[in-house]
Design a protein around this motif. Sequence first.
Motif, PDB file in Angstrom:
ATOM      1  N   LEU A 326       0.840  -1.204   0.000  1.00  0.00           N
ATOM      2  CA  LEU A 326       0.000   0.000   0.000  1.00  0.00           C
ATOM      3  C   LEU A 326       0.870   1.248   0.000  1.00  0.00           C
ATOM      4  O   LEU A 326       1.865   1.331   0.734  1.00  0.00           O
ATOM      5  CB  LEU A 326      -0.885   0.027   1.259  1.00  0.00           C
ATOM      6  N   PHE A 327       0.482   2.210  -0.824  1.00  0.00           N
ATOM      7  CA  PHE A 327       1.121   3.523  -0.766  1.00  0.00           C
ATOM      8  C   PHE A 327       0.059   4.522  -0.329  1.00  0.00           C
ATOM      9  O   PHE A 327      -1.048   4.542  -0.862  1.00  0.00           O
ATOM     10  CB  PHE A 327       1.685   3.918  -2.137  1.00  0.00           C
ATOM     11  N   ILE A 328       0.406   5.354   0.658  1.00  0.00           N
ATOM     12  CA  ILE A 328      -0.567   6.339   1.154  1.00  0.00           C
ATOM     13  C   ILE A 328      -0.175   7.732   0.662  1.00  0.00           C
ATOM     14  O   ILE A 328       0.901   8.233   0.994  1.00  0.00           O
ATOM     15  CB  ILE A 328      -0.625   6.343   2.703  1.00  0.00           C
ATOM     16  N   GLY A 373       6.262   0.526  -7.617  1.00  0.00           N
ATOM     17  CA  GLY A 373       5.510  -0.715  -7.812  1.00  0.00           C
ATOM     18  C   GLY A 373       4.509  -1.022  -6.708  1.00  0.00           C
ATOM     19  O   GLY A 373       4.289  -2.192  -6.369  1.00  0.00           O
ATOM     20  N   ALA A 374       3.896   0.040  -6.138  1.00  0.00           N
ATOM     21  CA  ALA A 374       2.889  -0.177  -5.094  1.00  0.00           C
ATOM     22  C   ALA A 374       1.700  -0.956  -5.664  1.00  0.00           C
ATOM     23  O   ALA A 374       1.285  -0.711  -6.791  1.00  0.00           O
ATOM     24  CB  ALA A 374       2.414   1.162  -4.542  1.00  0.00           C
ATOM     25  N   ARG A 375       1.197  -1.894  -4.875  1.00  0.00           N
ATOM     26  CA  ARG A 375       0.075  -2.700  -5.367  1.00  0.00           C
ATOM     27  C   ARG A 375      -1.269  -2.016  -5.164  1.00  0.00           C
ATOM     28  O   ARG A 375      -2.206  -2.239  -5.924  1.00  0.00           O
ATOM     29  CB  ARG A 375       0.101  -4.075  -4.710  1.00  0.00           C
ATOM     30  N   ASN A 376      -1.377  -1.205  -4.122  1.00  0.00           N
ATOM     31  CA  ASN A 376      -2.615  -0.464  -3.852  1.00  0.00           C
ATOM     32  C   ASN A 376      -2.261   0.949  -3.435  1.00  0.00           C
ATOM     33  O   ASN A 376      -1.189   1.180  -2.862  1.00  0.00           O
ATOM     34  CB  ASN A 376      -3.398  -1.115  -2.699  1.00  0.00           C
ATOM     35  N   VAL A 377      -3.169   1.873  -3.707  1.00  0.00           N
ATOM     36  CA  VAL A 377      -2.935   3.262  -3.310  1.00  0.00           C
ATOM     37  C   VAL A 377      -4.199   3.837  -2.686  1.00  0.00           C
ATOM     38  O   VAL A 377      -5.317   3.563  -3.145  1.00  0.00           O
ATOM     39  CB  VAL A 377      -2.542   4.132  -4.529  1.00  0.00           C
ATOM     40  N   ILE A 378      -4.026   4.612  -1.619  1.00  0.00           N
ATOM     41  CA  ILE A 378      -5.138   5.413  -1.089  1.00  0.00           C
ATOM     42  C   ILE A 378      -4.632   6.848  -0.980  1.00  0.00           C
ATOM     43  O   ILE A 378      -3.429   7.069  -0.874  1.00  0.00           O
ATOM     44  CB  ILE A 378      -5.636   4.941   0.303  1.00  0.00           C
ATOM     45  N   SER A 379      -5.571   7.810  -1.029  1.00  0.00           N
ATOM     46  CA  SER A 379      -5.141   9.167  -0.701  1.00  0.00           C
ATOM     47  C   SER A 379      -6.057   9.722   0.374  1.00  0.00           C
ATOM     48  O   SER A 379      -7.291   9.666   0.265  1.00  0.00           O
ATOM     49  CB  SER A 379      -5.083  10.051  -1.934  1.00  0.00           C
ATOM     50  N   ILE A 380      -5.419  10.207   1.411  1.00  0.00           N
ATOM     51  CA  ILE A 380      -6.174  10.707   2.550  1.00  0.00           C
ATOM     52  C   ILE A 380      -6.250  12.232   2.493  1.00  0.00           C
ATOM     53  O   ILE A 380      -5.218  12.912   2.500  1.00  0.00           O
ATOM     54  CB  ILE A 380      -5.502  10.300   3.881  1.00  0.00           C
ATOM     55  N   GLY A 381      -7.490  12.723   2.418  1.00  0.00           N
ATOM     56  CA  GLY A 381      -7.727  14.166   2.502  1.00  0.00           C
ATOM     57  C   GLY A 381      -8.623  14.439   3.702  1.00  0.00           C
ATOM     58  O   GLY A 381      -9.077  13.494   4.362  1.00  0.00           O
ATOM     59  N   GLU A 382      -8.874  15.709   3.967  1.00  0.00           N
ATOM     60  CA  GLU A 382      -9.739  16.083   5.102  1.00  0.00           C
ATOM     61  C   GLU A 382     -11.111  15.416   4.975  1.00  0.00           C
ATOM     62  O   GLU A 382     -11.703  14.980   5.957  1.00  0.00           O
ATOM     63  CB  GLU A 382      -9.913  17.602   5.159  1.00  0.00           C
ATOM     64  N   ASP A 383     -11.596  15.354   3.741  1.00  0.00           N
ATOM     65  CA  ASP A 383     -12.907  14.786   3.435  1.00  0.00           C
ATOM     66  C   ASP A 383     -13.029  13.336   3.883  1.00  0.00           C
ATOM     67  O   ASP A 383     -14.011  12.939   4.510  1.00  0.00           O
ATOM     68  CB  ASP A 383     -13.089  14.821   1.907  1.00  0.00           C
TER      69      ASP A 383
END
Length: 418
Positions: A326-328, A373-383
Amino acid sequence: MKYKTLKGLQDILPPEVSIWQHIEATARDIFRAYGYQEIRLPILESTDIFVRSIGETSDIVEKEMYTFQDKGGRSVTLRPEGTASFVRAYVEHHLYNNPAPQKYYYMGPMFRYERPQAYRYRQFYQIGAEAMGVEDPKLDAEIISMLTKILSGIGLAGLNFEITSIGCKKCRPAYRDALKNFLREKLNSFCSDCQRRFDVNPLRILDCKVPDCVSIRQGSPPVIDYLCAECKEHFESLKHHVILLKVPHTINPNLVRGLDYYNKTAFEVTSESLGAQKAVAAGGRYDGLVDEFGGPPTPGIGFAIGMERIIPLIKDSVNKTEGPDLFICTLGEKTTEEAFLLAEQLRSQGIMVEMNYELHSLKSQMRKADRIGARNVISIGEDEIKKGLIVIKDMGSKKETEIGFYAAELIKIIRENK
Ligand code: ATP
Ligand code: MG
């Protein structure tokens, strides 16, 4: 550039390290099945341990050892091979008191001051095995079979397994005479080292790498023709058992080993793809060595695989760095802290996580996730934090899934996406 590795030494960097790990893991699994336990030995030993066992007239002792005086004035040597250290430990810790056969393996660096060339280094790594306390050739056949299993398990093919018997103390005098008779008239044409070896240790002439010596000694009598009754019987039984175990091999009566301590069974595995440095593994029996080190007479047999010679043979098949699960990506100061905590939580569950530490654009963060080569990605915002919902993107299938923003939910989907 100011600093460099010493000549003949090399750094092993990722992603190549993953190949090393793959080889080591494969070897460990096979060792386990055959009852071998790991032993870890010092890299530095008293010099006489090697002189005594490998032999004063061997190339290793004569030319290749890293020997120096320590601050206490002792002569110490960086180990050029594993067996001598192993036997020292075997005797020192009375390992012969355990039920035979006692089986051990080791992995680690060896040092030889040789002329560096392709596949020949001054620090090189070996994976080795030693089996003690059994003279029966079934053990020889078993260890030979185990070595082929390791090499094929690693993914190597097209290797030649050569086996022979080099006799024992009893058959050696007759062989020595026969060899000397053959070499005597040609002696003047040999290199000065070989001329000296003729009297002290004529068998070493068979191991000389000087091209002229190699060609002049052609046609010398093979040891195999001079075996005593006991060695002959041992060798016949060995051949029977390697056939029984279906180990592909050839008998090579001209095989010699560069170390003095070997007797009876000797073997070498070679690959034609490596050119001049073609030996990938070698080994043999050393029934007199424990005795020599002051232990009770105990037979032994072992081998060593040269890591740097097998790596190039499989390099293309496993040369890949493992990317994170996971990449954040983060958006803003506050979310970075949230991500920092989440990463820690996930890692404690064995998930490999990378994140962005500084404030970069989302676009550049996504680019980085892709590059590593991250297998999954999330992006964290205030929302995302406010709603308690997050979108996870599977970088392989590009599928996006909205889930609850909890470690447990993330772990579940990361494991599913694997
Ligand atoms: P060679 O004939 O190539 O010099 P050796 O007979 O000296 O080999 P051993 O002492 O039997 O080698 O060591 C076992 C294995 O260790 C070899 O088959 C080889 O794969 C590896 N090896 C030995 N020396 C080196 C070196 N300098 N660099 C890399 N690997 C080595
Ligand atoms: Mg050598």
